[in-house]
Design an enzyme around this catalytic site. Structure first.
Site, short mmCIF file in Angstrom:
data_model
loop_
_atom_site.label_atom_id
_atom_site.label_comp_id
_atom_site.label_asym_id
_atom_site.label_seq_id
_atom_site.Cartn_x
_atom_site.Cartn_y
_atom_site.Cartn_z
N GLU A 50 21.12 -3.29 -2.04
CA GLU A 50 21.39 -2.08 -2.82
C GLU A 50 20.43 -0.97 -2.41
OE1 GLU A 50 21.19 -2.66 -7.06
OE2 GLU A 50 22.35 -4.52 -7.01
N GLU A 89 18.26 -10.02 -9.07
CA GLU A 89 16.94 -9.60 -9.58
C GLU A 89 16.45 -10.53 -10.67
OE1 GLU A 89 16.90 -5.42 -10.51
OE2 GLU A 89 17.17 -4.87 -8.41
#
Length: 502
Positions: free
Chosen positions: A267, A120
């Site tokens: 995820e 991220e």
């Protein structure tokens, strides 16, 4: 002639076996280590094997973990931590050294299949965005030098928040602020055949929507047709947040003229516990979300834009990480406690396969509370009629007559049908008025089918599944490869011919 037939037979058997083996679960787990009493790598592998989990993602390239995974066949994604990005992005030698130490030293004994470079980065480490693609390219170049580039893919996980206006999906686009990074990144993924890694969290979308997103829509729960979200541009119907986000990413890539990059969800999950303000972080919701997500993936449902194309997904996460900072929910995303016991029992059809932590397989189907009583009565009538459930226990004077109300009677009938159908996916729906629970609804002398108190065994059957609210057909989509009748017939014929001519 005999040799040719034998060769054909062996070829068929090889293809047959390969086909079966290729149908792996498509479900993996993330393994975080911010845990007070982290199990040893050997204990981690033991748990994974017991649960038939064949994919994992590590947040680093821990030596002891990689050694423990050797010769297990488990597919491993390793990671370059964010704090190592800068060094790797500036030096080919640094990247080559990283590959030598963390990949070449363990492969192929350890089945490393991908490298996640950073995590991220665009949304959590903005100052490193400019070096991200360079780091990817240097890692890829090092793999090429080591002759490992065909076996191991390189990508970087993104938060789904890099996509703006995700509904309707057909109008989604990447945050244009990141165009100088996104475009070369997508070119890199396309040229190397690597997936776009995406972290998809309907929990956060639901929480941040302030009531706009219904909870059932976030949890993959069945919706009435008039409550499904429809993309007005494509007329595609969306029954859950997960699919909408994945399709938004597909559309955002196509907006930039990239149409052949697959998506890998690195995820996704739901917290099982929260503080006083996190009411929807609960065991029941976490169980519902993860059970439905896993079933959605292994059934290869795909998304409305790409039906039938499974999206490999990694559940966040294997263990509760009790030392993570932040709210209570941050510490409670795990499927298991560190002693190996499940945080909750997943409700999956075909227990004994992927994530079969339901060792007793004690799941039941019950009527939902606060639903329309007329709908309940109609479903009860169906179960005791066309559903061919034995409802004699509900007759006056019998063991399950009391309490004499439609909720109690429906629960008995729904569960009887669910058990009769072998707990198949879709057999506990009844147009949205039923749900699965791990709590035995038996009461007094009224012992429900499937209860540990009952000696009754109910086999599977081929009768129609209970009417479903989100499908026009009934039946359980096979989770894994099963030989078709044609396959077996051909195999038998080849065996007979071979035996005759050999």
């Amino acid at each position: 002639m005999a040799a040719l037939l034998l060769l054909l037979l062996l070829l068929f058997l090889f293809l047959f076996a390969s086909s079966a083996l290729s149908q792996d679960s498509l479900i993996g787990v993330n393994i975080g280590t911010e845990v007070t009493n982290m199990p040893s790598p050997t204990q981690v592998v033991t748990l994974l094997k017991a649960q038939n989990i064949n994919r994992v993602r590590l947040y680093d390239a821990d030596r002891s973990m990689l050694l423990a995974f050797a010769h297990t066949g488990i597919q491993v994604i390793i990671s370059v931590p964010n704090d190592q990005l800068l060094g790797i992005s500036q030096s080919n030698a640094t990247a080559a050294n990283w590959i030598t130490r963390n990949v070449a030293a363990y492969y192929p004994a350890t089945n490393i299949t991908a490298i996640a470079v950073g995590s991220e980065v665009l949304t959590s480490l903005a100052n490193a965005a400019s070096v991200l693609v360079s780091a990817l390219k240097y890692i890829q170049a090092a793999l090429v030098t080591a002759n490992l580039d065909r076996q191991i893919k390189v990508s970087t996980p993104h938060s789904s928040t890099i996509i703006l206006d995700s509904f309707p999906p057909s109008q989604a686009f990447f945050n244009k602020t990141w165009d100088p990074v996104i475009v070369p990144l997508l070119k890199f993924l396309q040229s190397t055949g690597s997936p776009l890694m995406l972290n998809v969290y309907p929990y956060f979308d639901y929480i941040q929507s302030n009531g706009v997103i219904p909870l059932d829509y976030a949890l993959f729960q069945p919706l009435q047709a008039n409550k499904e979200a429809v993309d007005a541009n494509t007329l595609l119907h969306y029954t859950n947040v997960f699919d909408a986000i994945v399709d938004a990413a597909y559309f955002a890539m196509s907006y930039l003229n990239f149409t052949n990059i697959p998506i890998l969800v690195t995820e996704s999950g739901w917290p099982s516990k929260g503080d006083g303000s996190e009411h929807d972080a609960s065991v029941e919701n976490a169980n519902t979300y993860n059970s439905n997500l896993i079933q959605h993936v292994i059934n290869k449902t795909g998304t409305p834009k790409h039906p039938g194309t499974a999206v490999t997904t990694y559940i966040y996460e294997l263990y509760n990480e009790d030392t993570r900072p932040g709210p209570v929910s941050e510490k409670n995303w795990g499927l298991f406690f560190t002693n190996g016991t499940p945080v909750y029992t997943l409700r999956l059809a075909g227990a004994g396969a992927i994530l079969a932590n339901d060792t007793t397989n004690q799941t039941f189907c019950i009527a939902k509370e606060k639903v329309d009583k007329k709908m309940l009565q109609a479903a009860l009538d169906w179960a005791c009629g066309p559903g061919k459930v034995d409802c004699s226990a509900l007759m006056q004077g019998e063991s399950c007559y009391e309490p004499d109300d439609v909720v109690a009677h429906s629960t008995y009938a729904f569960n009887s049908y669910y058990q009769k159908m072998g707990k198949a996916s879709g057999s506990c729906d009844f147009k949205g008025v039923a749900t699965v629970t791990t709590t035995d609804p038996s009461r007094g002398t009224c012992v429900f089918p499937g209860s540990a108190k009952s000696n009754q065994t109910l086999g599977n059957t081929t009768t129609a599944l209970a009417p479903s609210a989100n499908s026009t057909t009934s039946g359980c989509i096979p989770q894994y490869y099963h030989a078709s009748f044609a396959d077996l017939t051909l195999l038998s014929l080849l065996l007979i011919i071979a035996l005759v001519f050999l």
